[in-house]
Design an enzyme around this catalytic site. Structure first.
Site, PDB file in Angstrom:
ATOM      1  N   TYR A   1       0.819  -1.211   0.000  1.00 59.48           N
ATOM      2  CA  TYR A   1       0.000   0.000   0.000  1.00 59.48           C
ATOM      3  C   TYR A   1       0.858   1.269   0.000  1.00 59.48           C
ATOM      4  O   TYR A   1       0.664   2.151   0.822  1.00 59.48           O
ATOM      5  CB  TYR A   1      -0.962  -0.006   1.194  1.00 59.48           C
ATOM      6  CG  TYR A   1      -2.107  -0.978   1.000  1.00 59.48           C
ATOM      7  CD1 TYR A   1      -3.183  -0.621   0.199  1.00 59.48           C
ATOM      8  CD2 TYR A   1      -2.098  -2.229   1.584  1.00 59.48           C
ATOM      9  CE1 TYR A   1      -4.230  -1.500  -0.011  1.00 59.48           C
ATOM     10  CE2 TYR A   1      -3.138  -3.121   1.371  1.00 59.48           C
ATOM     11  CZ  TYR A   1      -4.205  -2.753   0.580  1.00 59.48           C
ATOM     12  OH  TYR A   1      -5.236  -3.626   0.367  1.00 59.48           O
TER      13      TYR A   1
ATOM     14  N   TYR B   1     -11.855  -6.760   7.006  1.00 60.32           N
ATOM     15  CA  TYR B   1     -10.733  -6.896   6.085  1.00 60.32           C
ATOM     16  C   TYR B   1     -10.470  -8.374   5.851  1.00 60.32           C
ATOM     17  O   TYR B   1     -10.336  -9.141   6.809  1.00 60.32           O
ATOM     18  CB  TYR B   1      -9.457  -6.229   6.616  1.00 60.32           C
ATOM     19  CG  TYR B   1      -8.295  -6.444   5.679  1.00 60.32           C
ATOM     20  CD1 TYR B   1      -8.183  -5.701   4.509  1.00 60.32           C
ATOM     21  CD2 TYR B   1      -7.349  -7.432   5.930  1.00 60.32           C
ATOM     22  CE1 TYR B   1      -7.145  -5.937   3.609  1.00 60.32           C
ATOM     23  CE2 TYR B   1      -6.309  -7.673   5.035  1.00 60.32           C
ATOM     24  CZ  TYR B   1      -6.216  -6.921   3.879  1.00 60.32           C
ATOM     25  OH  TYR B   1      -5.199  -7.165   2.997  1.00 60.32           O
TER      26      TYR B   1
ATOM     27  N   ASP C   1     -13.073 -15.898   9.308  1.00 61.29           N
ATOM     28  CA  ASP C   1     -11.717 -15.537   8.897  1.00 61.29           C
ATOM     29  C   ASP C   1     -10.907 -15.260  10.164  1.00 61.29           C
ATOM     30  O   ASP C   1     -10.993 -14.178  10.736  1.00 61.29           O
ATOM     31  CB  ASP C   1     -11.774 -14.313   7.977  1.00 61.29           C
ATOM     32  CG  ASP C   1     -10.382 -13.843   7.552  1.00 61.29           C
ATOM     33  OD1 ASP C   1      -9.378 -14.359   8.081  1.00 61.29           O
ATOM     34  OD2 ASP C   1     -10.316 -12.939   6.693  1.00 61.29           O
TER      35      ASP C   1
ATOM     36  N   LYS D   1      -1.323 -15.971   8.798  1.00 62.65           N
ATOM     37  CA  LYS D   1      -0.472 -15.106   9.626  1.00 62.65           C
ATOM     38  C   LYS D   1       0.391 -15.847  10.653  1.00 62.65           C
ATOM     39  O   LYS D   1       1.500 -16.236  10.323  1.00 62.65           O
ATOM     40  CB  LYS D   1      -1.323 -14.010  10.236  1.00 62.65           C
ATOM     41  CG  LYS D   1      -1.785 -13.017   9.158  1.00 62.65           C
ATOM     42  CD  LYS D   1      -2.181 -11.663   9.691  1.00 62.65           C
ATOM     43  CE  LYS D   1      -2.157 -10.611   8.609  1.00 62.65           C
ATOM     44  NZ  LYS D   1      -3.449 -10.245   8.063  1.00 62.65           N
TER      45      LYS D   1
END
Ligand SMILES: *Cc1c(COP(=O)(O)O)cnc(C)c1O
Length: 445
Positions: free
Chosen positions: A37, A165, A266, A295
């Protein structure tokens, strides 16, 4: 090595000599490398890292920063951990990789067994993939193929939460918050999903049953076209670091059952203890139909994720038109990553991670309180090993990050959020340095 290559900071194979000329390395980075980003015009600062160990990141100039980010939720045991290093080296001596089409191997089986054991009972079919975003893509494809196989192809849309997200690939983007996810940039390409408001009832407030009303209305209105609900249980991460009430999750589960809609959890950010429970779903004693992990799966060593589902869903997909789940990454179940993930899970389970996370939580509650009184601060919230300080106005990311580096800590705010999610092994002194730095820097902001 010639004098010329020495002078350029590279050895004869064109590699950076870490003791020389970092300026050249950074100059190449600024000219050629994208960062997450960020514009590729070299305008965003980057700090070159020479090494990392425990909770310390050592910069090229020798400065050592205390890590408050766990490299985005991942490095739960800290960096350069001897147990994880040993697992990687041991596997490297056997094979770094072998294709998973038609072959299997010990690390995949060992990891699969652990994931089936530590997730809720109905989840028993494991799909390994490369990254969190891909795990979400796979979860969505599972849900859609499931309804196709049941002769209900109209059930192909997703109901998601604002402020969520779920990753950066196209289907994952489609279920991210439509505003912060910039859906308008990709209009026509990103499928249009249905969005319920961000859960209004906070984790620590008394449950307000009206918090589920709009969600209940939407799922009832759209049930015939909904394949699944997708959400981050309890903690919305990169979409706003928001902690909501376990009763909300319980109500979502009940509504999914009542309306014949699958539930995708999620847990890519929340999995492996970060919220104080092994899975965030455990706060509500809820089992999803499909679960995404990523992660912290490899303790932050390698990119690996997994999507789990039930025997019923997997079996139904297998009886559908395609006869299989239509997905198969080249590096599926990479043995190196699986071996490190096994070591990371065993390390977590062998230690008292609950006590570590509780200790971090208590200390953050006490010490971040100092931020509540600051003029710039709108809200302070802590859950498990996640601490969040929300400001009234958006922060200058680059200026603030620079101030934190000068203060000897690694923190990367975004939007109106300064947040802290340290490795579980952090010592109270180091955690205090992080909370003090946040209070000091925000008092100047
Ligand atoms: C980070 C994240 C993802 C995406 O994972 P990547 O590995 O970055 O692709 C998806 N969902 C949640 C909740 C995440 O925090």
């Amino acid at each position: 090595m010639t004098e010329a290559t020495r002078a350029s900071g590279a050895n004869t194979r064109g590699r950076i000599d870490p003791d020389r000329d970092w300026a050249q390395a950074v100059a190449f980075d600024r000219a050629h490398l994208w960062h997450p980003y960020a514009a590729a015009d070299g305008s965003a600062p980057v700090w070159p890292v020479a090494s990392a160990d425990g909770v310390r990141i050592t910069l090229a100039d020798g400065r050592r920063l205390i890590d408050g980010m766990s490299s985005w939720w991942a490095a739960i045991h800290g960096y350069n951990h001897p147990v994880l290093n040993r697992a990687a080296r041991g596997q490297l001596g056997r094979m770094a990789h072998v294709m998973f089409g038609g072959l299997t191997h010990g690390p995949a089986v060992d990891l699969g067994r652990r994931l089936v054991e530590l997730t809720p009972a109905p989840l028993e079919k494991v799909f390994f993939c490369d990254s969190g975003s891909v795990a979400v893509e796979v979860a969505i494809k599972m849900a859609i193929q499931y309804w196709q196989a049941r002769g209900q192809p109209a059930k192909h849309r997703l109901l998601a939460l604002r402020g969520g997200y779920h990753g950066d690939t196209l289907a994952a983007m489609s279920v991210c918050d439509p505003v912060t996810g910039m859906h308008r940039l990709f209009a026509g390409l990103v499928p249009q999903q249905i969005f319920a408001p961000q859960p209004a009832c906070r984790f620590k407030d008394p449950w307000d049953p009206s918090a589920i009303d709009e969600f209940a209305r939407l799922i009832a209105a759209h049930k015939d076209e909904l394949a699944a609900v997708i959400l981050e249980p309890i903690v919305q991460g990169a979409g706003g670091m928001w902690f909501y009430h376990p009763e909300y999750l319980r109500a979502v589960r009940a509504l999914c059952d009542a309306h014949g809609v699958l539930l995708i959890a999620d847990e890519i950010a929340t999995g492996f203890g970060r919220t104080g429970r092994l899975l965030a779903c455990d706060h509500a004693a809820v089992a999803p139909d499909i679960l995404c992990l990523g992660k912290a799966l490899t303790g932050g060593y390698m990119t690996l994720a997994a999507t789990l589902t039930t025997a019923e869903i997997a079996g139904t997909i297998g009886r559908g038109d395609a006869g299989c789940l239509m997905h198969g990454p080249t590096f599926m179940a990479n043995p190196l990553a699986c071996a490190v993930a096994v070591a990371s899970i065993d390390l977590l389970m062998a230690g008292d991670w609950q006590a570590l996370v509780r200790g971090i939580e208590g200390q953050m509650v006490r010490e971040l309180e100092a931020c509540s009184g600051l003029a710039a601060v709108r809200d302070v919230r802590v859950l498990g090993a996640i601490g969040v300080v929300e400001t009234h106005v958006p922060l200058d990311l680059h200026a603030l990050t620079t101030r934190f580096v000068e203060a000897g800590v690694w923190l990367r705010p975004f939007g109106r959020l300064v947040y802290l999610m340290p490795p579980y092994v952090i010592k109270p002194r180091d955690l205090s340095a992080l909370t003090r730095a946040i209070a000091r820097v925000l008092s100047e902001a």
